[in-house]
Write an enzyme that holds these catalytic residues in place. Structure first.
Site, short mmCIF file in Angstrom:
data_model
loop_
_atom_site.label_atom_id
_atom_site.label_comp_id
_atom_site.label_asym_id
_atom_site.label_seq_id
_atom_site.Cartn_x
_atom_site.Cartn_y
_atom_site.Cartn_z
N ASP A 145 0.86 -1.19 0.00
CA ASP A 145 0.00 0.00 0.00
C ASP A 145 0.89 1.23 0.00
O ASP A 145 2.07 1.15 0.33
CB ASP A 145 -0.90 0.01 1.25
CG ASP A 145 -2.16 0.84 1.06
OD1 ASP A 145 -3.24 0.25 0.94
OD2 ASP A 145 -2.07 2.09 1.00
N LEU A 174 -6.17 -4.49 -5.31
CA LEU A 174 -7.25 -3.65 -4.77
C LEU A 174 -6.85 -2.18 -4.76
O LEU A 174 -7.69 -1.32 -4.46
CB LEU A 174 -7.58 -4.07 -3.33
CG LEU A 174 -7.85 -5.56 -3.07
CD1 LEU A 174 -8.03 -5.81 -1.57
CD2 LEU A 174 -9.10 -6.01 -3.81
N ILE A 206 -7.81 4.68 -6.38
CA ILE A 206 -8.65 5.70 -5.72
C ILE A 206 -10.11 5.31 -5.96
O ILE A 206 -10.54 5.22 -7.11
CB ILE A 206 -8.34 7.09 -6.29
CG1 ILE A 206 -6.86 7.43 -6.11
CG2 ILE A 206 -9.23 8.15 -5.63
CD1 ILE A 206 -6.38 8.61 -6.93
N ASN A 245 -18.75 -1.85 -10.43
CA ASN A 245 -20.01 -1.72 -11.19
C ASN A 245 -20.00 -0.46 -12.05
O ASN A 245 -20.75 -0.38 -13.03
CB ASN A 245 -21.19 -1.73 -10.23
CG ASN A 245 -21.33 -0.46 -9.41
OD1 ASN A 245 -22.01 0.48 -9.80
ND2 ASN A 245 -20.67 -0.40 -8.25
N TYR A 275 -13.61 7.42 -13.37
CA TYR A 275 -13.35 6.24 -12.52
C TYR A 275 -13.79 4.98 -13.26
O TYR A 275 -13.03 4.00 -13.36
CB TYR A 275 -14.12 6.42 -11.21
CG TYR A 275 -14.15 5.24 -10.28
CD1 TYR A 275 -13.02 4.83 -9.58
CD2 TYR A 275 -15.34 4.53 -10.06
CE1 TYR A 275 -13.06 3.75 -8.70
CE2 TYR A 275 -15.39 3.46 -9.19
CZ TYR A 275 -14.25 3.08 -8.51
OH TYR A 275 -14.30 2.01 -7.64
C1 15L Z 1 -17.56 1.90 -6.11
O1 15L Z 1 -16.89 1.35 -6.97
C2 15L Z 1 -16.99 2.98 -5.29
O2 15L Z 1 -15.62 2.81 -5.02
C3 15L Z 1 -17.74 3.19 -4.00
O3 15L Z 1 -17.39 4.46 -3.51
C4 15L Z 1 -19.26 3.10 -4.18
O4 15L Z 1 -19.70 4.15 -4.97
C5 15L Z 1 -19.61 1.80 -4.85
O5 15L Z 1 -18.89 1.61 -6.05
C6 15L Z 1 -21.12 1.75 -5.20
O6 15L Z 1 -21.47 1.70 -6.38
O7 15L Z 1 -21.93 1.77 -4.25
#
Ligand code: 15L
Length: 266
Positions: free
Chosen positions: A31, A69, A72, A110, A138
């Site tokens: 990390d 993993l 950010i 997702n 993201y």
């Molecule tokens: C994610 O990928 C995010 O990192 C997290 O902050 C949430 O937004 C999560 O998905 C989600 O969709 O609830």
């Protein structure tokens, strides 16, 4: 088996490292941050976007697999998102090829398909063959990292499992979360299954618990041996209802779509 876990000090990382140790794995933590209090295994504080540092740690420990993993976990600019999700993955993949490590389990999201509307899905089910449809930079980073994994599987015969994680929380916190929640224990079950599934090649699954209100396909996970046991419905009584719920549940990515995160690339 020895497992190199990146992002080991993060919220998912702390749960996964402990859970894998409990299951008998020999875990090496990586990390940007130092090891959390109580960690007594090997640990390297380094930036996974630095290919030389990544190569050195893989060369030193020769893990049986990598659980990636690090990254950010929220929306940032395009450059930072690509560095955080794609460059780190590329550095790990190169080190794996160099040192003969053949499996990687990747924390995708997702949000790689976050712009997919629920309305019109065949059988009201989000399958893993929907087109990449990111909701943010993201999500673009996650799509690109998944593509990079696929490339290395095809070129080098690696095994790579992309976990499109939902809402990893101790308990669901929103109405959307009643569908998208991933419990801590199920997260460890999922990573363990992805590490041990025989010859997955390149595989994608949705990382959620066995939620009564789930509409993301759990079969791709089950076919790899991921059997979730928790259900967000047990916590439905504590979830507040809010005016924004209807918009959030209408699309995969919830607040990443409805929360006005738009920004220019540069
Ligand atoms: C994610 O990928 C995010 O990192 C997290 O902050 C949430 O937004 C999560 O998905 C989600 O969709 O609830």
């Amino acid at each position: 088996m020895r497992i190199l876990v990146t992002g080991a000090a993060g919220s998912i990382g702390r749960v996964v490292t402990t859970g894998l140790v409990d299951r008998g794995y020999d875990v090496v933590g990586v990390d940007l941050l130092p090891a959390p209090d109580g960690w007594d295994g090997p640990w390297h504080a380094l930036d996974c976007a630095d290919p030389e540092a990544v190569d050195a740690v893989v060369a030193q420990h020769r893990p049986g697999a990598v659980v990636h993993l690090a990254g950010i976990a929220e929306e940032r600019g395009l450059r930072e998102s690509l560095e955080s999700h794609v460059i780190t993955t590329g550095a790990l993949l190169d080190a794996m090829v160099t040192h003969g490590v053949t499996r990687i389990v990747y924390a995708s999201s997702n949000h790689a398909v976050g712009r997919t509307p629920r309305a019109g899905l065949d059988g009201d089910l989000l399958t893993t063959d929907v087109r990449p449809r990111p909701d943010t930079f993201y999500g673009v980073g996650k799509v690109a990292a998944e593509a990079l994994l696929s490339l290395y599987v095809d070129r080098h015969g690696l095994d790579a499992v992309s976990l499109r994680i939902g809402s990893f929380l101790e308990q669901p916190e929103s109405v959307r979360g009643l569908s998208t929640w991933l419990s801590h224990d199920d997260c460890v079950r999922m990573v363990d299954a992805a590490l041990t599934a025989p010859a997955p090649g390149y595989a994608v699954l949705y990382g959620i618990s066995a939620n009564t209100r789930a509409w993301w396909d759990l079969e791709p996970g089950r076919s790899l041996g991921y059997e979730p046991l928790d259900d967000a419905e047990q916590h439905a009584g504590i979830v507040p209802e809010r005016p924004e719920d209807a918009a959030e549940v209408a699309v995969v990515g919830g607040h990443f779509v409805t929360g006005r995160l738009e920004r220019p690339a540069f």
